[in-house]
Design a protein around this motif. Structure first.
Motif, PDB file in Angstrom:
ATOM      1  N   LYS A  81      27.726  24.352  61.658  1.00  0.00           N
ATOM      2  CA  LYS A  81      26.735  25.418  61.703  1.00  0.00           C
ATOM      3  C   LYS A  81      27.076  26.475  60.664  1.00  0.00           C
ATOM      4  O   LYS A  81      27.908  27.359  60.900  1.00  0.00           O
ATOM      5  N   CYS A  82      26.428  26.395  59.508  1.00  0.00           N
ATOM      6  CA  CYS A  82      26.645  27.382  58.458  1.00  0.00           C
ATOM      7  C   CYS A  82      26.105  28.736  58.938  1.00  0.00           C
ATOM      8  O   CYS A  82      24.986  28.799  59.429  1.00  0.00           O
ATOM      9  N   PRO A  83      26.897  29.817  58.800  1.00  0.00           N
ATOM     10  CA  PRO A  83      26.426  31.123  59.262  1.00  0.00           C
ATOM     11  C   PRO A  83      25.144  31.573  58.551  1.00  0.00           C
ATOM     12  O   PRO A  83      24.389  32.372  59.086  1.00  0.00           O
ATOM     13  N   LEU A  84      24.889  31.064  57.364  1.00  0.00           N
ATOM     14  CA  LEU A  84      23.678  31.451  56.631  1.00  0.00           C
ATOM     15  C   LEU A  84      22.536  30.456  56.862  1.00  0.00           C
ATOM     16  O   LEU A  84      21.415  30.843  57.152  1.00  0.00           O
ATOM     17  N   CYS A  85      22.811  29.172  56.710  1.00  0.00           N
ATOM     18  CA  CYS A  85      21.748  28.159  56.701  1.00  0.00           C
ATOM     19  C   CYS A  85      21.411  27.604  58.077  1.00  0.00           C
ATOM     20  O   CYS A  85      20.326  27.046  58.265  1.00  0.00           O
ATOM     21  N   GLY A  86      22.344  27.693  59.022  1.00  0.00           N
ATOM     22  CA  GLY A  86      22.138  27.042  60.314  1.00  0.00           C
ATOM     23  C   GLY A  86      22.864  25.711  60.350  1.00  0.00           C
ATOM     24  O   GLY A  86      23.636  25.383  59.457  1.00  0.00           O
ATOM     25  N   GLN A  92      33.150  23.969  51.872  1.00  0.00           N
ATOM     26  CA  GLN A  92      32.112  24.658  51.103  1.00  0.00           C
ATOM     27  C   GLN A  92      30.756  24.044  51.402  1.00  0.00           C
ATOM     28  O   GLN A  92      30.615  22.804  51.408  1.00  0.00           O
ATOM     29  N   HIS A  93      29.772  24.898  51.627  1.00  0.00           N
ATOM     30  CA  HIS A  93      28.421  24.387  51.841  1.00  0.00           C
ATOM     31  C   HIS A  93      27.811  24.099  50.469  1.00  0.00           C
ATOM     32  O   HIS A  93      26.894  24.776  50.003  1.00  0.00           O
ATOM     33  N   GLU A  94      28.354  23.048  49.883  1.00  0.00           N
ATOM     34  CA  GLU A  94      28.108  22.734  48.484  1.00  0.00           C
ATOM     35  C   GLU A  94      26.630  22.443  48.178  1.00  0.00           C
ATOM     36  O   GLU A  94      26.089  22.909  47.179  1.00  0.00           O
ATOM     37  N   GLY A 132      24.198  23.298  50.086  1.00  0.00           N
ATOM     38  CA  GLY A 132      23.338  24.298  50.709  1.00  0.00           C
ATOM     39  C   GLY A 132      23.455  25.624  49.984  1.00  0.00           C
ATOM     40  O   GLY A 132      23.173  25.710  48.791  1.00  0.00           O
ATOM     41  N   CYS A 133      23.968  26.646  50.697  1.00  0.00           N
ATOM     42  CA  CYS A 133      23.977  28.002  50.151  1.00  0.00           C
ATOM     43  C   CYS A 133      25.159  28.267  49.229  1.00  0.00           C
ATOM     44  O   CYS A 133      25.270  29.343  48.664  1.00  0.00           O
ATOM     45  N   SER A 134      26.073  27.299  49.104  1.00  0.00           N
ATOM     46  CA  SER A 134      27.268  27.419  48.247  1.00  0.00           C
ATOM     47  C   SER A 134      28.384  28.278  48.832  1.00  0.00           C
ATOM     48  O   SER A 134      29.406  28.475  48.175  1.00  0.00           O
TER      49      SER A 134
HETATM   50 ZN    ZN Z   1      24.971  27.407  53.995  1.00  0.00          ZN
END
Ligand code: ZN
Lengths: 181, 90
Positions: B4-9, B56-58, B60-62
């Motif tokens: 669960k990315c804090p930015l993307c979900g 790293q959310h490579e 996604g949001c980076s």
């Molecule tokens: Zn993300």
């Protein structure tokens, strides 16, 4: 001096149609990334609204309409499409011209979400992914930005060098969905 | 596995790049000495249980993330932006 001819990223590749779904190229007049400086997010949002008519979009959000759009494009970053970004916004954030760096396509029509479901590991069904929402995700193995732009339309951005691969993969998925009726 | 990315979900594992133990965030001072630097560069706990890793959310949001998870049960306890974790260490 040689006369240079500008080609769009999907020149010679699009448009294509398969049953109810079409893929066309979009050619925004400009693509600019805007990254507010640390601690300046609020001021940057106000300045952007004054200059371009829309506030800084939050994560997974897109705002504006055709003519001027802001699409969240990652941590601390958004893309401004179709309108120039005044240079004086550079006091609030970093501005980079990315106009020639992205291939922009629109996938539209009944079943567009089924095409994306074959390529993207995020739930983009019409009920889950509403107009005005956007995601940074992968499409097959490509980094992509996908925005729900209308009733059954999705705007897809990939790096320009992936244009041909993206069109190929989308076309294969379109044919596959069409074949299953 | 989903993170669960804090930015993307919540997102599929294939969108993320795995780096290793979150000890990378605790860089010793330049004059901390050979033992501290040897630990930082070479020595890892490799626990059977709770661990904190950098991902790293490579695709996604980076963003760089600290993911606390269990290497035995695969349970994920929490995900934080590495930026915030680092700030909290100062
Ligand atoms: Zn993300």
């Amino acid at each position: 001096m040689a006369e240079l001819i500008a080609k769009t990223p999907c020149d010679g590749l699009l448009p294509i149609t398969s049953e109810t779904v079409s893929l066309t190229e979009l050619t925004p007049s400009a693509i600019t990334s805007f990254m507010p400086y640390k601690g300046r997010e609020k001021a940057a949002s106000t300045a952007l609204k004054k200059a371009c008519g829309m506030a800084l979009p939050g994560p997974n959000e897109a705002s504006g309409t055709e003519g001027a759009r802001a699409i969240w494009s990652g941590r601390g970053q958004c893309f401004i499409l179709d309108t120039g970004v005044p240079a004086d916004l550079a006091t609030e954030g970093a501005i980079t011209d990315q106009s020639d760096a992205w291939a922009v396509m629109q996938l539209a029509g009944a079943g567009a979400q089924d095409v994306l479901a074959r390529l993207v590991p995020v739930d983009l069904r019409l009920a889950a992914f509403k107009p005005g929402q956007t995601v940074r995700t992968e499409m097959q193995h490509m980094m992509a930005s996908i925005t729900r732009s209308g009733d059954t339309s999705f705007d897809i951005m990939v790096m320009r060098s992936f244009a041909k691969t993206a069109v190929h993969d989308l076309h294969e998925a379109m044919k596959s969905v069409a074949a299953r009726g | 596995m989903r993170i669960k990315c804090p930015l993307c979900g919540e997102r599929d594992r294939r969108e993320f790049y795995y780096k290793g133990a979150a000890i990378d965030l605790a860089r010793p001072a330049p004059d901390a000495g050979d033992v501290a630097w040897d630990d930082y560069i070479h020595n890892r706990e490799n626990p059977a249980g709770r661990t904190k890793d950098l991902w790293q959310h490579e695709m996604g949001c980076s963003a760089w993330l600290v993911v606390e998870r269990n290497t035995v049960t695969h349970e994920i306890y929490g995900v934080e932006l590495a930026e915030n974790v680092k700030r909290g260490m100062k």
